[in-house]
Scaffold this motif. Structure first.
Motif, PDB file in Angstrom:
ATOM      1  N   CYS A  65      -2.924  -2.246  10.351  1.00 13.70           N
ATOM      2  CA  CYS A  65      -2.604  -1.171   9.411  1.00 13.70           C
ATOM      3  C   CYS A  65      -3.483   0.027   9.730  1.00 13.70           C
ATOM      4  O   CYS A  65      -4.714  -0.097   9.762  1.00 13.70           O
ATOM      5  CB  CYS A  65      -2.873  -1.671   7.996  1.00 13.70           C
ATOM      6  SG  CYS A  65      -2.711  -0.397   6.756  1.00 13.70           S
ATOM      7  N   ASP A 100       5.244  -4.818   7.243  1.00 17.30           N
ATOM      8  CA  ASP A 100       4.332  -4.550   6.139  1.00 17.30           C
ATOM      9  C   ASP A 100       4.526  -5.513   4.976  1.00 17.30           C
ATOM     10  O   ASP A 100       5.219  -5.213   3.995  1.00 17.30           O
ATOM     11  CB  ASP A 100       4.510  -3.105   5.663  1.00 17.30           C
ATOM     12  CG  ASP A 100       3.456  -2.730   4.629  1.00 17.30           C
ATOM     13  OD1 ASP A 100       2.482  -3.471   4.474  1.00 17.30           O
ATOM     14  OD2 ASP A 100       3.623  -1.676   3.980  1.00 17.30           O
ATOM     15  N   ASP A 134       2.459  -7.613   1.959  1.00 15.30           N
ATOM     16  CA  ASP A 134       1.195  -7.536   1.209  1.00 15.30           C
ATOM     17  C   ASP A 134       1.504  -8.018  -0.206  1.00 15.30           C
ATOM     18  O   ASP A 134       2.032  -7.263  -1.020  1.00 15.30           O
ATOM     19  CB  ASP A 134       0.702  -6.085   1.195  1.00 15.30           C
ATOM     20  CG  ASP A 134      -0.750  -5.958   0.785  1.00 15.30           C
ATOM     21  OD1 ASP A 134      -1.338  -6.967   0.344  1.00 15.30           O
ATOM     22  OD2 ASP A 134      -1.289  -4.852   0.893  1.00 15.30           O
ATOM     23  N   GLY A 144      -3.496  -9.925   1.232  1.00 12.96           N
ATOM     24  CA  GLY A 144      -3.897  -9.090   2.365  1.00 12.96           C
ATOM     25  C   GLY A 144      -2.726  -8.847   3.285  1.00 12.96           C
ATOM     26  O   GLY A 144      -1.648  -9.421   3.126  1.00 12.96           O
ATOM     27  N   GLN A 145      -2.954  -7.976   4.236  1.00 10.20           N
ATOM     28  CA  GLN A 145      -1.893  -7.566   5.159  1.00 10.20           C
ATOM     29  C   GLN A 145      -1.365  -8.742   5.970  1.00 10.20           C
ATOM     30  O   GLN A 145      -2.133  -9.504   6.547  1.00 10.20           O
ATOM     31  CB  GLN A 145      -2.457  -6.508   6.120  1.00 10.20           C
ATOM     32  CG  GLN A 145      -1.422  -5.869   7.010  1.00 10.20           C
ATOM     33  CD  GLN A 145      -0.613  -4.829   6.283  1.00 10.20           C
ATOM     34  OE1 GLN A 145      -1.163  -3.933   5.652  1.00 10.20           O
ATOM     35  NE2 GLN A 145       0.704  -4.939   6.351  1.00 10.20           N
TER      36      GLN A 145
END
Lengths: 119, 119, 119, 119
Positions: B70, C15, C17, C85-86
């Motif tokens: 990221c 993405d 999360d 978290g990512q």
């Protein structure tokens, strides 16, 4: 290293709907954002489609080589103001471009966002 | 089973606009998320486009094989801070990658999200 | 009339999360939605990518022919709980599928949505 | 200048979920927006997929040449009301179309938006 193959020349956005600007500091609006990553200027033509009337073809000027430009759909384009209500867009460039639409809605106390890459 | 054909090497994001970080615990920001599903590291190059100045080419480091990374666009990249205002991105990998951008806006009391897969 | 050509067999979501579930009636969560429009069941394999550890490959069961299935990423899949978290996902089907991810965030008093079709 | 090659004839939306309309002036809803940029009318067929029952095929009428049309999924289509809960859509046109779905959620005091171009 750039070639005229970056991006593509025709883009579509089915769901356009200009939001109420509202009374706050942040005004509701829609933005059509056009990136021209090529090394030659792109002449932009927009076709506006409606639910019950003929489509309108507009000259939207140029996007200079290797620049990005934001066009507010709530402001006149080629002396034409898109009315409130459902509309759709075709966006064409004489060289390849990449386009994205965004809407900021302030109809309720907090803003809401709505975005999509074109097809 | 992975090959270098997963993902693609060039991505575009027309609508970048770093939001005000605000005063709250959650800070407004934009994130560029890059997945490298291949078994070889990807060297990342970003080109930042503006409305009225020359594009800037940045070395954004690597995304290790089979990892996700990221990148905050509100923090310096290759010692360059993208300024507030409209910008666009080209993201290139030396091997195939998949990229998505997300914006968290806290300009009003509740956050708003804005995301799109790149083109 | 359906053939195994509908949809495609590999999808990526950079993405991911998982949001805080929060204390309200509506719980923050992420959903991976998979449509199998073909006339044969699809066996689903998910690969979860991280920023700093090895990817994990999970057996996510099947999506029956001509059905849609919603997988909550905040619940265990193949006995593995994706941590906060990512993270990123690769989603594979043995026949063509179409996949979309959605996040409902309730970190602030009003929910915010975040969605994209996979790549 | 238009040809029947604009757009494509089959689109998919994995994540449909009709929101609660709520009690406010703005009603929660989902809209499927279809643009027909071609010079011939498009006959529209929708297939609705569920998690645990057979898919339903609906005649959704036409989208006239060079017009856009908004179909509310919270209202009956071909005398069929899509129930609350997870569903998915296949949208087919006899000529090329471009489709986008949007959801306006008012489950909490401020609206939230959720949109994606179809696949």
């Amino acid at each position: 290293m750039n070639t005229l193959e970056l991006g593509k020349k025709v883009w579509f956005f089915p769901d356009g709907d200009i939001p109420d600007p509202g009374d706050g500091e942040m005004k509701g609006h829609e933005s059509l954002v056009i990136l021209n990553p090529n090394n030659q200027d792109a002449q932009i033509t927009m076709t506006v489609y409606f639910t019950d009337r003929d489509a309108v073809v507009l000259n939207a000027g140029i996007v200079t080589a290797e620049k990005v430009r934001c066009i507010r759909t709530n402001e006149p384009i080629d002396e034409f103001q898109i009315p409130f209500g459902q509309y759709a867009l075709k966006v064409e460039g004489t060289v390849g471009i990449i386009t994205q639409i965004g809407r900021m809605d302030v109809a309720q106390p907090n803003l809401a966002y709505y975005t999509t890459m074109g097809y």
